[in-house]
Design a protein around this motif. Structure first.
Motif, mmCIF file in Angstrom:
data_model
loop_
_atom_site.group_PDB
_atom_site.id
_atom_site.type_symbol
_atom_site.label_atom_id
_atom_site.label_comp_id
_atom_site.label_asym_id
_atom_site.label_seq_id
_atom_site.Cartn_x
_atom_site.Cartn_y
_atom_site.Cartn_z
ATOM 1 N N THR A 106 72.822 72.734 66.877
ATOM 2 C CA THR A 106 73.043 72.511 68.589
ATOM 3 C C THR A 106 72.961 71.001 69.292
ATOM 4 O OG1 THR A 106 71.003 73.157 69.507
ATOM 5 C CG2 THR A 106 72.593 74.849 69.281
ATOM 6 N N SER A 107 72.370 70.054 68.404
ATOM 7 C CA SER A 107 72.133 68.876 68.860
ATOM 8 C C SER A 107 73.494 67.998 68.420
ATOM 9 C CB SER A 107 71.066 68.151 67.731
ATOM 10 O OG SER A 107 71.673 68.322 66.370
ATOM 11 N N LYS A 108 73.483 67.019 69.208
ATOM 12 C CA LYS A 108 74.767 66.133 69.092
ATOM 13 C C LYS A 108 75.240 65.905 67.603
ATOM 14 C CE LYS A 108 76.941 61.986 70.793
ATOM 15 N NZ LYS A 108 78.390 62.562 71.125
ATOM 16 N N ARG A 109 74.219 65.337 66.767
ATOM 17 C CA ARG A 109 74.584 65.041 65.431
ATOM 18 C C ARG A 109 75.096 66.204 64.683
ATOM 19 N NH1 ARG A 109 71.460 60.011 62.826
ATOM 20 N NH2 ARG A 109 71.895 58.571 64.622
ATOM 21 N N GLY A 110 74.176 67.230 64.709
ATOM 22 C CA GLY A 110 74.286 68.429 63.848
ATOM 23 C C GLY A 110 75.740 69.133 64.352
ATOM 24 N N ASP A 111 76.182 69.309 65.607
ATOM 25 C CA ASP A 111 77.387 69.916 65.946
ATOM 26 C C ASP A 111 78.490 68.899 65.445
ATOM 27 O OD1 ASP A 111 78.973 71.585 67.854
ATOM 28 O OD2 ASP A 111 79.452 69.638 68.796
ATOM 29 N N GLU A 112 78.420 67.531 65.432
ATOM 30 C CA GLU A 112 79.528 66.686 64.995
ATOM 31 C C GLU A 112 79.691 66.716 63.526
ATOM 32 O OE1 GLU A 112 78.680 62.671 66.417
ATOM 33 O OE2 GLU A 112 79.539 62.969 68.488
ATOM 34 N N ILE A 113 78.679 67.158 62.907
ATOM 35 C CA ILE A 113 78.738 67.426 61.334
ATOM 36 C C ILE A 113 79.559 68.614 61.146
ATOM 37 C CG2 ILE A 113 77.515 67.876 59.298
ATOM 38 C CD1 ILE A 113 75.326 65.733 60.109
ATOM 39 N N ILE A 114 79.033 69.504 61.529
ATOM 40 C CA ILE A 114 79.783 70.913 61.765
ATOM 41 C C ILE A 114 81.450 71.070 62.185
ATOM 42 C CG2 ILE A 114 79.643 73.413 62.520
ATOM 43 C CD1 ILE A 114 76.731 73.065 62.777
ATOM 44 N N ARG A 115 81.438 70.435 63.123
ATOM 45 C CA ARG A 115 82.944 70.291 63.696
ATOM 46 C C ARG A 115 83.662 68.901 63.471
ATOM 47 N NH1 ARG A 115 84.203 70.919 68.900
ATOM 48 N NH2 ARG A 115 82.223 70.005 69.796
ATOM 49 N N HIS A 116 83.274 68.178 62.522
ATOM 50 C CA HIS A 116 83.645 66.877 62.346
ATOM 51 C C HIS A 116 85.434 66.961 62.147
ATOM 52 C CE1 HIS A 116 84.701 66.677 57.897
ATOM 53 N NE2 HIS A 116 83.838 67.470 57.926
ATOM 54 N N ALA A 117 85.797 67.787 61.302
ATOM 55 C CA ALA A 117 87.414 67.921 61.220
ATOM 56 C C ALA A 117 88.216 68.085 62.465
ATOM 57 C CB ALA A 117 87.609 68.890 60.310
ATOM 58 N N ALA A 118 87.524 68.958 63.352
ATOM 59 C CA ALA A 118 88.052 69.238 64.660
ATOM 60 C C ALA A 118 87.986 68.126 65.568
ATOM 61 C CB ALA A 118 87.630 70.362 65.220
ATOM 62 N N LEU A 119 86.835 67.411 65.479
ATOM 63 C CA LEU A 119 86.727 66.132 66.242
ATOM 64 C C LEU A 119 87.372 64.883 65.676
ATOM 65 C CD1 LEU A 119 82.897 66.965 67.031
ATOM 66 C CD2 LEU A 119 84.767 67.218 68.606
ATOM 67 N N GLY A 120 87.914 64.995 64.683
ATOM 68 C CA GLY A 120 88.595 63.559 64.242
ATOM 69 C C GLY A 120 87.497 62.742 63.506
ATOM 70 N N ILE A 121 86.201 63.233 63.062
ATOM 71 C CA ILE A 121 85.367 62.490 62.643
ATOM 72 C C ILE A 121 85.034 62.364 61.301
ATOM 73 C CG2 ILE A 121 82.791 62.192 62.655
ATOM 74 C CD1 ILE A 121 82.564 63.170 65.434
#
Length: 220
Positions: A91-106
């Motif tokens: 639920t942290s910013k980094r954890g969430d961005e890793i899990i959802r990186h494709a959807a977020l364009g990361i």
């Protein structure tokens, strides 16, 4: 200069860095950043404006404190197990961005070295390209499995004769991984619009494949 600018629009320079080794202080330049020890002497660097996470992994953790001996290892040629820093949870910013990186364009970029030192000096990292989140377990730290987009030092499953002109990046990854080919020059234009490249070895004797006028030759 216009030709170089057009080339950069279709070739990501990071694709050409696949399989190459870089000292830690040289890695920021690959992302248009300046080296700052405070930001880059860590294992997980986030470039928010570039929408990129950079993972700098040392496999052999000998000599590190127990709380920093993260469980990082290769599962096989196409999958890597990475353990996050102790403060990271889903639920942290980094954890969430890793899990959802494709959807977020990361994009998540993986650099790996076997040990911190080589011949008594700082060891370089090998760039393994972009990786894709596949699964995770646990929290603080998270244990994450990534899939690799390309395999360093292998054919990466590419079927050269079936490649279309818009598969430029994939073709160049294949050629650079094999280290059998040399990029000579831009020769002409493809009808579809991308430039046509002549890819040859130093001693090119037979065609390997062609698509939209591409000339690719196998090394002797």
């Amino acid at each position: 200069m216009r030709t170089l600018a057009r080339l950069r629009n279709i070739i990501d320079p990071l694709d050409l860095a696949l399989g190459e080794s870089f000292m830690r202080e040289d890695i920021p330049a690959l992302f248009g950043e300046a080296y700052n020890p405070g930001n880059w002497n860590v294992g997980h660097v986030v470039l928010a404006r570039k929408k990129a996470h950079i993972l700098l992994v040392t496999l052999n953790k000998q000599g590190r404190a127990d709380e920093h001996k993260y469980m990082d290892h290769w599962i096989d040629d196409t999958h890597f197990h990475w353990q996050s820093q102790n403060a990271t949870d889903p639920t942290s910013k980094r954890g969430d961005e890793i899990i959802r990186h494709a959807a977020l364009g990361i994009d998540i970029h993986l650099f790996v070295r076997d040990a911190k030192l080589a011949a008594g000096k700082a060891a370089p990292f090998t760039y393994h390209g972009r990786v894709r989140y596949q699964s995770h377990q646990g929290s603080r730290p998270m244990s994450i499995v990534f899939g690799l987009d390309a395999v360093v030092g292998s054919f990466a499953g590419l079927d050269l004769p079936s490649l279309q002109p818009n598969r430029l990046n994939g073709l160049l990854k294949f050629l650079q991984n094999r280290q059998l080919f040399y990029f000579l020059s831009i020769m002409a234009k493809c009808p579809a619009s991308p430039p046509l490249f002549s890819l040859k070895s130093k001693h090119c004797s037979r065609p390997w494949a062609s698509a939209c006028g591409w000339r690719v030759c196998a090394a002797n």
